[in-house]
Design an enzyme around this catalytic site. Sequence first.
Site, PDB file in Angstrom:
ATOM      1  N   ARG A 158      55.531  44.209  22.524  1.00 39.15           N
ATOM      2  CA  ARG A 158      55.533  44.422  21.069  1.00 39.15           C
ATOM      3  C   ARG A 158      54.510  45.469  20.668  1.00 39.15           C
ATOM      4  NH1 ARG A 158      54.414  39.678  17.345  1.00 39.15           N
ATOM      5  NH2 ARG A 158      52.728  39.337  18.826  1.00 39.15           N
ATOM      6  N   SER A 218      47.908  40.140  28.603  1.00 37.89           N
ATOM      7  CA  SER A 218      47.782  38.709  28.928  1.00 37.89           C
ATOM      8  C   SER A 218      47.835  38.437  30.423  1.00 37.89           C
ATOM      9  CB  SER A 218      48.873  37.923  28.202  1.00 37.89           C
ATOM     10  OG  SER A 218      48.784  38.198  26.833  1.00 37.89           O
ATOM     11  N   ASP A 230      45.674  37.210  25.304  1.00 37.98           N
ATOM     12  CA  ASP A 230      46.419  36.509  24.234  1.00 37.98           C
ATOM     13  C   ASP A 230      45.733  35.201  23.833  1.00 37.98           C
ATOM     14  OD1 ASP A 230      47.007  35.338  26.680  1.00 37.98           O
ATOM     15  OD2 ASP A 230      49.102  34.929  26.224  1.00 37.98           O
TER      16      ASP A 230
END
Length: 900
Positions: free
Chosen positions: A522, A586, A640
């Site tokens: 994203r 992450s 994350d």
Amino acid sequence: QVDRYLYHLRLSDDVLLDVMARFQAEMVKGLGRDTNPTATVKMLPSFVRSLPDGSEKGDFLAVDLGGSQFRAHQVKVFDDGKQSSQLESKFYPTPKEVTQGNSTELFDYIADCLLDFMETKNLKHKKLPLGFTFSFPCKQTKLEEGVLLTWTKHFKVRGVQGTDVVTSLRNALQRHKASFDIDVDVLALVNDTVGTMMTCGYDDRHCEVGLIIGTGTNACYMEEMRHIDLVEGDEGRMCINTEWGAFGDDGALDDLRTEFDRELDLGSLNPGKQLFEKMISSLYLGELVRLILLKMTKEGLLFNGKVSTALLTKGKIEMKHVSAMEKYKEGLSNTKEILTELSLFPSEEDCVAVQHVCTIVSFRSANLCAAALAAILTRLKENKKLLRMRTTVGIDGGLYKTHPQYAKRLHKVVRRLVPTCDVRFLLSVSGSGKGAAMVTAVARRLAAQRSHIDATLAPFLLSLGALREVRNKMRTELEYGLKRETQAKATVKMLPTYVCGTPDGTEKGKFLALDLGGTNFRVLLVKIKSGRRRSVQMYNKIFAIPLEIMQGTGEELFDHIVQCIADFLEYMGIKGARLPLGFTFSFPCRQASIDKGTLVGWTKGFKATDCEGEDVVDMLREAIRRRNEFDLDIVAVVNDTVGTMMTCGYEDPNCEIGLIAGTGSNVCYMEDMKNIEIVDGNEGKMCINTEWGAFGDNGCLDNIRTKYDKEVDEGSLNPGKQRYEKMTSGMYLGEIVRQILIDLTKQGLLFRGRISESLRKRGIFETKFLSQIESDRLALLQVRRILQQLGLDSTCEDSIIVKEVCGVVSKRAARLCGAGLAAIVEKKRENRGVEHLQITVGVDGTLYKLHPHFSRVLQETVKELAPQCDVTFMLSEDGSGKGAALITAVAKRLHNVGQK
């Protein structure tokens, strides 16, 4: 004139549909906990939970009390692939002194007959399981226990009503055991109706209804457990013994009962009871015919008005007479012969009229029986949510077997009343004997199955002691990761993030955020406003990362990321702006500062080459340089989990822990700088990214790892690594379930012992299916549909087992995760030096958010293992996107403060 007498006995289809609706309402009433006490149709749970599946085998005894004779049976069930069985029986009379005597006499008589039978068959020295067919209304609380509610069928034994008949039989057998060397284990109490269904169920898997239409009448069927309020649990099905003979005892059928029905009832042993049975069973139909003929004769319509002794004698006309008189092929000869034997000397007109009366009486019986049976079939169809249903009804009883027209009439009316059911009627061979043996055989099979399943799943059921041990080991590993001399060898790496503060509400501006952590990537534009109208606005675009890029070269991966960023900047019209950027990455990184992150090792299916040991921020900057289209100010590389903590910290300043429970599993928390030996400085706090997924990689969890965990680990992309994550995260739970299902199938406990091609496929059982299957709102029928989508053809029993396996695996994951988190909150409490800690944990991840039980079990475990900590769990709203922007904003704010 004859028709005038018989008018009320003729029932139209509209009336039968009305009877059907009334019976359906009574069924619902009988199944409800609050309404059952006043229901006439008692809907008694039989605790028979499964139909035969063909794998039953062994020698069984059965005894059968309920008819005019007592029977003892030996049943051999062969596991020869042909579902064959052998039945040997012996019949004993039931004298009046036994059927009208006392409890001890009755059960001693049963034990005597059984002993005689075992001697005859040379079975005295064998220990055999026994099924007890007891064809009277009983309230059961388990399969081998039943309290007699009321006697029926001319039985009136004193001292039995309100007692457990299995205990009485066991006591009688015990009394005989001293004198004779017998060892019998009473495993099941069975109603003859249930026995009929089970016998036919052995031959036809579609059989899920049993019907008795003989001296007495009754029906049973397989009901969904979720509808049976009287029994705990809502998984699977259970056979319900309707005891429909009492239908109408509350007056529900008064408009259909004739003067003859009322007279018959008043003269019976149990006036006002079993009214439906008295309208349809063979015990009463002959008497009904006699009462009609008596009145017609008195009024001069038959036998020249001469009332013979036979017509005045109760019970003189029996069902066998009615059946014989309805043999139309033999004309009137049978009728004339029978009536003459009864000293009635009929004319031809008398014979025609009597035959007509017999036909109408037996036709009404078939009609009423069909209406109630149609109600049961309709309920089954509705339970299964089918538009059209195929099923089989197992039938037994003298009326059905011996009456020349009854079966044909019953079939025809049922098919007319429920045209959407394709019904097969299967005649039972010794339902009460073989059926009791089948119930016993199924009970023994299920007990053996249960024992194997329990043994398979036992290693997943972690005791409180085992969880405390996990908590303590986690605490030890946390300390190893923080200390300079042990950090290099520590499995829980405790990576400093260089995030030294949480949001204070003064953050503002436009920020870019990148989020890489799974199969999607994203790019976000985040606008943060401060002050009284503080808010966070986000715009984002999602891009897929193809497998060939996930597992290609590092250069290809970062070029793909920069291509996605370029598309987004173009899309938002901000290609020229040099915005501060937070990069949510992450994967385990060792950071030397907030904008430097060296990849320790790939997880979650990523395998891009030339990345491990490299600074991911440098790799991103290089890729931007290669493209030479735009420039960005990369302020922070973010995990994350840290993003999750920061997002919740923006809403709740008490949030100092972040937890991810999704595809992966991880925790971060704010640690005192003085405890972080691998970073210089003792003032303030810094967020530590624990990377706890690797907990256990040193073997410290080997005592609780199962063979299935080892199989999943060995088949993964990173064998021997991330062992705790492989026991707790969404990416692996489905695969653990698949391995267990394969093992249970190999043991013959699932899917009829056949491993389908789809079950052999790694990754077929995604964790989302666990969440769906474990949903409390999901009926087993829907579970079966999910399994069918996966190419797994399951029975109702299979679905229960699959649901149980999913539950055990996900519960262990939640409890292990809770044990780890308890170690973190306890450490926070000790850091603060308080007796009681109040703290908030920010949580994200699909497993936590979407699984129906994971969050509750996790929270309960933390409460159990850290009782001095009051932990609030706060769901994060986009920790990896919004969180990255907030970290960037906080870093900018702290940087500006530092510069000033």
